[in-house]
Write a protein that holds these residues in place. Sequence first.
Motif, short mmCIF file in Angstrom:
data_model
loop_
_atom_site.label_atom_id
_atom_site.label_comp_id
_atom_site.label_asym_id
_atom_site.label_seq_id
_atom_site.Cartn_x
_atom_site.Cartn_y
_atom_site.Cartn_z
N ILE A 1 -9.86 23.56 25.72
CA ILE A 1 -8.74 24.33 26.26
C ILE A 1 -9.28 25.40 27.20
O ILE A 1 -10.25 26.09 26.89
CB ILE A 1 -7.91 24.96 25.13
CG1 ILE A 1 -7.40 23.87 24.18
CG2 ILE A 1 -6.75 25.76 25.69
CD1 ILE A 1 -6.44 22.90 24.81
N GLU B 1 -5.28 22.57 30.48
CA GLU B 1 -4.16 23.40 30.04
C GLU B 1 -3.03 22.48 29.63
O GLU B 1 -2.78 21.45 30.27
CB GLU B 1 -3.70 24.36 31.13
CG GLU B 1 -4.65 25.51 31.37
CD GLU B 1 -4.02 26.63 32.18
OE1 GLU B 1 -2.80 26.52 32.45
OE2 GLU B 1 -4.73 27.57 32.53
N MET B 2 -2.32 22.85 28.56
CA MET B 2 -1.27 22.02 28.01
C MET B 2 0.03 22.81 27.90
O MET B 2 0.02 24.03 27.79
CB MET B 2 -1.65 21.50 26.62
CG MET B 2 -2.94 20.71 26.56
SD MET B 2 -3.27 20.12 24.88
CE MET B 2 -4.82 19.27 25.11
N ASN C 1 1.97 22.23 25.32
CA ASN C 1 1.95 22.48 23.88
C ASN C 1 0.60 22.03 23.36
O ASN C 1 0.27 20.85 23.42
CB ASN C 1 3.10 21.72 23.19
CG ASN C 1 3.24 22.11 21.73
OD1 ASN C 1 2.36 22.77 21.15
ND2 ASN C 1 4.36 21.73 21.13
N GLU C 2 -0.19 22.96 22.86
CA GLU C 2 -1.55 22.64 22.40
C GLU C 2 -1.55 21.72 21.19
O GLU C 2 -2.57 21.11 20.88
CB GLU C 2 -2.32 23.93 22.09
CG GLU C 2 -2.56 24.80 23.32
CD GLU C 2 -3.40 26.02 23.01
OE1 GLU C 2 -3.84 26.13 21.85
OE2 GLU C 2 -3.61 26.85 23.92
N ASP C 3 -0.41 21.62 20.49
CA ASP C 3 -0.34 20.73 19.33
C ASP C 3 -0.05 19.29 19.74
O ASP C 3 -0.12 18.39 18.89
CB ASP C 3 0.75 21.21 18.37
CG ASP C 3 0.42 22.58 17.79
OD1 ASP C 3 -0.78 22.91 17.70
OD2 ASP C 3 1.37 23.34 17.47
#
Length: 574
Positions: free
Chosen positions: A86, A141-142, A144-146
């Motif tokens: 990340i 980069e996201m 939603n990191e989940d």
Amino acid sequence: MFAAGTGPSQGALIKSLSFVKKVKMGKRMEKALKEKAAASSTSQDAADDESKTPEPYSCTGMFEQDFTELCRRSGLQQGEIPPVVIRPKRPPTPPPPDPKAQTQVSAEDGEEEQKEPEEPKPTTYTTKDKFQYFKPTVQVEMENEDKPATVTEIYIRGWKVDDTMMGVLKQCLPTIEKLHTLYFWNTGLTEKTIAELASFLPQCSNLKNLTLDGNPVLEENFALLIGDDSLLANVSFRNNHITDKGAEMIGKALSTAKSCNKNLISLNLSYNKITDIGATHIANGLRMNRVVLSLSLASNQISDTGAKKLGEVLSRFPLTHEETVERRKLIREKGSPDRKSPSPPSRGRAESKDRPGSKGSGTVLDKTDKKRDKSSKKKDGKKSDKDKDDSPTKSKAMQDAKKEKEEDKTVKGGAKKDDKWKKVSVVAEMQGTKTAKGKKTVGGKDKKGALLPESETPDVVEAINPLMDSVENIDGQLWIPGNRALINLNLSRNQISEGGFKALLLGVQYQMTLNSLQPNPALKGLMRISLNKNAISPSNDAVSKLQELMTTRDPFYKPPSQSPDGDSQSHGGQ
């Protein structure tokens, strides 16, 4: 007796030992044969496995999983595969302390110092062991990191992206639906890897931002990334040692007489080696391009010649022979549908089609006179055969004309529907919005707030080609208005002197005059220009006039407020 008695026992012992030795040798041979057979079968299985083609990997859209598996299949060892991490972010600014939470100083301890809360540990950086920091990583980069399938941005910095790694990216990037930004900084790209990158970027439907900074390539084939099929909107080629050779290819990619990039909005070519020749090629690319809004040529080697060419493109310019020929083709193609219009031709026109080429004009007059005599002999109210044949067509044409007239009345301001949509579509494109289907205006609502009917909106509306713009004939040449779509131009840190500044000043003045005579909400002209640190004194008259003129054109400019007496007052107050 003793010697004679021991002889037979020793012979039997020797025989038994030799028998045991033979048995052991037999077992060893049998074991060796078994191992040899097993090894041969294993090698045969391995050869069979190598001969078989491995099943192709199907990407799932989860970047980390796909990237790791494709790297493993390409032959990279586990320690050689760059990890996907990340992207580190700056922590948010902490809120100000709450005054109510502070400890109150008691009256008894009037001078007692107030207890301050313990300051948290800094989180703006992280530490890593030894050389872990310098190992290659892929930062993402996201949304939603989940959710691994929500990667939106990918950053690759400071390590070489070779052919193998570009092949891996070619397979996994097009399957990432939400990817909109791709960043390569100092990654050692070559002519081959750039061509490979350009081949699959159009498959990334949502990719709009591309940065290739610090990647000098001898062939300078960066123009492949902004071809006609490119979907990129913002592109940066900073510090790539681009010379006039690369600038020529980039200029042709922007536009020619027959083609134009319709998606690129921002182009950054700063910190390169572009001279006046390259600036001329870039200016030629802006002749027929009405999509690019921002162009940066800062920190190059451009002088007055290149600045004059850019000033000419901003004001007006004559069409070349190729552009004139292309203009005639467009006019002919535009006029061909009109010849097939459903409106009935005039009677004389229809009769002339049946007239042989050898007949004179007097024959036509004789025929019309005879028809006039025949029609006068008929009773009143009876129509001729010709009129009967034309009456259905005429009534249909009248209905179509009436329908078009009613549709035109629905457009606000009495403007034609097609012209209105051309303006709305261009404005929506400039502002980064889309006109939704089934809505007549940008807002999609009328004055009362109700949605407009779906039938009022065309599906696709295209902007007018610059070659179809109004022309002016001067000394046998066709002159058209220049590029008014470009709103930001950066020419800082070049070698422009007074002559170049005057040419740019004339270009801006011409745009302002044209805006007052032919206002267009989508083509405002240049609003911001950066020219600091050039080969001219800041106190020069041309510099002062240009700065004064551009100050009022800045969209963020706020004029000083006026007092009731008419005197301007400062916003600062006393």
